[in-house]
Scaffold this active site. Structure first.
Site, PDB file in Angstrom:
ATOM      1  N   GLY A  92      -2.675   3.051  -8.244  1.00 46.96           N
ATOM      2  CA  GLY A  92      -1.538   3.340  -7.365  1.00 46.96           C
ATOM      3  C   GLY A  92      -0.311   2.561  -7.806  1.00 46.96           C
ATOM      4  O   GLY A  92       0.504   2.142  -6.987  1.00 46.96           O
ATOM      5  N   ASP A 108      -6.966   9.492 -11.220  1.00 46.65           N
ATOM      6  CA  ASP A 108      -7.215   9.753  -9.791  1.00 46.65           C
ATOM      7  C   ASP A 108      -8.396   8.882  -9.379  1.00 46.65           C
ATOM      8  O   ASP A 108      -9.525   9.091  -9.850  1.00 46.65           O
ATOM      9  CB  ASP A 108      -7.543  11.244  -9.605  1.00 46.65           C
ATOM     10  CG  ASP A 108      -7.823  11.605  -8.154  1.00 46.65           C
ATOM     11  OD1 ASP A 108      -8.089  10.692  -7.342  1.00 46.65           O
ATOM     12  OD2 ASP A 108      -7.804  12.803  -7.843  1.00 46.65           O
ATOM     13  N   LYS A 144     -10.008   1.866   5.655  1.00 41.89           N
ATOM     14  CA  LYS A 144      -9.676   0.465   5.367  1.00 41.89           C
ATOM     15  C   LYS A 144     -10.703  -0.489   5.993  1.00 41.89           C
ATOM     16  O   LYS A 144     -10.968  -1.568   5.440  1.00 41.89           O
ATOM     17  CB  LYS A 144      -8.259   0.146   5.856  1.00 41.89           C
ATOM     18  CG  LYS A 144      -7.149   0.920   5.136  1.00 41.89           C
ATOM     19  CD  LYS A 144      -7.059   0.585   3.656  1.00 41.89           C
ATOM     20  CE  LYS A 144      -5.871   1.275   2.998  1.00 41.89           C
ATOM     21  NZ  LYS A 144      -5.726   0.946   1.567  1.00 41.89           N
ATOM     22  N   THR A 160       3.199  -3.985   8.102  1.00 38.38           N
ATOM     23  CA  THR A 160       4.042  -2.851   7.720  1.00 38.38           C
ATOM     24  C   THR A 160       5.050  -3.286   6.661  1.00 38.38           C
ATOM     25  O   THR A 160       5.882  -4.158   6.904  1.00 38.38           O
ATOM     26  CB  THR A 160       4.756  -2.280   8.957  1.00 38.38           C
ATOM     27  OG1 THR A 160       3.764  -2.055   9.974  1.00 38.38           O
ATOM     28  CG2 THR A 160       5.416  -0.955   8.631  1.00 38.38           C
ATOM     29  N   ILE A 161       4.924  -2.665   5.489  1.00 38.42           N
ATOM     30  CA  ILE A 161       5.709  -3.041   4.319  1.00 38.42           C
ATOM     31  C   ILE A 161       6.648  -1.886   3.963  1.00 38.42           C
ATOM     32  O   ILE A 161       6.245  -0.709   4.028  1.00 38.42           O
ATOM     33  CB  ILE A 161       4.775  -3.349   3.114  1.00 38.42           C
ATOM     34  CG1 ILE A 161       3.637  -4.310   3.531  1.00 38.42           C
ATOM     35  CG2 ILE A 161       5.574  -3.891   1.933  1.00 38.42           C
ATOM     36  CD1 ILE A 161       4.069  -5.668   4.024  1.00 38.42           C
ATOM     37  N   ASN A 218      -5.582  -0.487  -5.440  1.00 41.69           N
ATOM     38  CA  ASN A 218      -4.418  -0.423  -4.549  1.00 41.69           C
ATOM     39  C   ASN A 218      -4.054   0.992  -4.117  1.00 41.69           C
ATOM     40  O   ASN A 218      -3.406   1.172  -3.085  1.00 41.69           O
ATOM     41  CB  ASN A 218      -3.219  -1.071  -5.274  1.00 41.69           C
ATOM     42  CG  ASN A 218      -1.921  -0.825  -4.573  1.00 41.69           C
ATOM     43  OD1 ASN A 218      -1.615  -1.475  -3.579  1.00 41.69           O
ATOM     44  ND2 ASN A 218      -1.138   0.129  -5.062  1.00 41.69           N
ATOM     45  N   SER A 223      -5.583  -3.144   4.815  1.00 34.90           N
ATOM     46  CA  SER A 223      -4.444  -2.957   5.723  1.00 34.90           C
ATOM     47  C   SER A 223      -4.743  -3.670   7.028  1.00 34.90           C
ATOM     48  O   SER A 223      -5.906  -3.864   7.399  1.00 34.90           O
ATOM     49  CB  SER A 223      -4.240  -1.466   6.006  1.00 34.90           C
ATOM     50  OG  SER A 223      -3.383  -1.273   7.113  1.00 34.90           O
ATOM     51  N   ILE A 233       3.776  -1.283  -3.456  1.00 37.46           N
ATOM     52  CA  ILE A 233       3.005  -2.525  -3.556  1.00 37.46           C
ATOM     53  C   ILE A 233       2.334  -2.644  -4.923  1.00 37.46           C
ATOM     54  O   ILE A 233       2.296  -3.730  -5.519  1.00 37.46           O
ATOM     55  CB  ILE A 233       1.969  -2.597  -2.409  1.00 37.46           C
ATOM     56  CG1 ILE A 233       2.685  -2.779  -1.072  1.00 37.46           C
ATOM     57  CG2 ILE A 233       0.965  -3.722  -2.643  1.00 37.46           C
ATOM     58  CD1 ILE A 233       1.779  -2.681   0.159  1.00 37.46           C
ATOM     59  N   TYR A 269      -7.296   6.736   8.025  1.00 37.11           N
ATOM     60  CA  TYR A 269      -6.800   5.579   7.264  1.00 37.11           C
ATOM     61  C   TYR A 269      -7.490   4.301   7.747  1.00 37.11           C
ATOM     62  O   TYR A 269      -8.002   3.508   6.946  1.00 37.11           O
ATOM     63  CB  TYR A 269      -5.287   5.486   7.462  1.00 37.11           C
ATOM     64  CG  TYR A 269      -4.605   4.376   6.726  1.00 37.11           C
ATOM     65  CD1 TYR A 269      -4.390   4.451   5.353  1.00 37.11           C
ATOM     66  CD2 TYR A 269      -4.138   3.246   7.396  1.00 37.11           C
ATOM     67  CE1 TYR A 269      -3.738   3.440   4.674  1.00 37.11           C
ATOM     68  CE2 TYR A 269      -3.492   2.227   6.731  1.00 37.11           C
ATOM     69  CZ  TYR A 269      -3.287   2.325   5.376  1.00 37.11           C
ATOM     70  OH  TYR A 269      -2.647   1.323   4.696  1.00 37.11           O
TER      71      TYR A 269
END
Ligand code: NAD
Length: 249
Positions: free
Chosen positions: A12, A61, A158, A186-187, A88, A141, A17, A154
């Protein structure tokens, strides 16, 4: 230069990030292998942050074992070894619990959870063969421990990822391989811009963040770099939360 002589893989890596972490790894002296599904942004990132001597970009992928294995093989082919693996890559569809189709469920779990599992396996196999330890970092997360039904898939993925971290930490400790997690709040990255199109949603997040602001990708990358370095030599199985205090509110 805490990571001099080491090779790090970042999945990623074309995004906020991942890209920031790759830049930080390079600044700390590592060679970096970037993986992402978005070929054009991946190639642009590689060209922007390093040179042919320091950076390799591989379209991969993470939900496909063959791609993960090829990513690790490419890192070994170019730089001779893998010392750091940053799992990531991630996706975060926002929708009501009952709107999650079987296809969406499978896709999110494949990318976020299976991707981290496969990345951990592939990196650990290579590190064990090298016989000199290593560090695997899973990008979790704050949602791994929150019950937010709008990001159920999500959060589920996580939460599972934290178990990848802890179980792999125990499995690979005898080989000198540390496995850690990073669980950002939260970024300010694309994933968040996609998730919060309305100002009200963002204001609600900020109201639950004691520090009163979003985090920056570089503030996550600095935690990643710490965990990847020997400064964290006695930390394994742990997920650390750069979240502006959100988890304790
Ligand atoms: P981003 O959307 O900017 O970057 C994610 C990257 O992953 C993109 O470049 C995308 O192309 C890539 N990707 C998506 N599916 C992939 C796949 N199957 N294989 C390989 N690459 C794939 O988002 P970001 O905020 O930089 O997110 C990075 C990680 O941080 C994710 O795992 C995310 O869950 C986690 N995270 C982000 C936040 C935040 O607030 N931004 C908070 C907590 C955790």
């Amino acid at each position: 230069m805490r990571l001099q002589g080491r090779t790090a893989i970042v999945t990623g890596a074309a995004g906020g990030i991942g890209r920031a972490s790759a830049i930080r790894f390079l600044a700390e002296g590592a060679k970096v292998v970037l993986g992402d599904v978005d070929e054009s942004r991946l190639m642009a990132t590689a060209a922007a942050i390093g040179t042919d001597e320091t950076v390799l970009a591989v379209v991969a992928d993470v939900s496909k074992k063959a791609d993960i294995d090829a990513l690790v093989a490419a890192a070994v082919g170019k730089f001779g070894r893998v010392d750091i693996m940053l799992n990531n890559a991630g996706i975060a569809p926002v929708m009501d619990f009952l709107d999650v189709s079987e296809e969406i469920y499978d896709h999110v779990l494949s990318v976020n959870l299976k991707g981290a599992f496969l990345g951990t396996q592939a990196a650990a196999r290579q590190m064990i063969a090298q016989g000199e330890g290593g560090v695997i970092i899973n990008m979790s997360s704050i949602n791994s421990g929150l019950a937010n039904p709008n990001v159920a898939t999500y959060a589920i993925s996580k939460g599972g990822m934290n178990q990848v971290t802890s179980t792999a930490a125990v499995a690979f400790a005898p080989y000198g391989i540390r496995v850690c997690g990073v669980g950002p709040g939260t970024i300010a990255t694309d994933i968040i811009k996609g998730a919060f199109t309305e100002r009200a949603g963002m204001d609600a997040i900020l109201a639950r963040t004691p520090m009163g602001r979003l985090g920056e990708p570089e503030e996550v990358a600095s935690v990643v770099a710490f965990l990847a370095s020997d400064d964290a030599s006695y930390i394994t199985g742990e997920t650390i939360y750069p979240d502006g205090g959100r988890r304790v509110l």
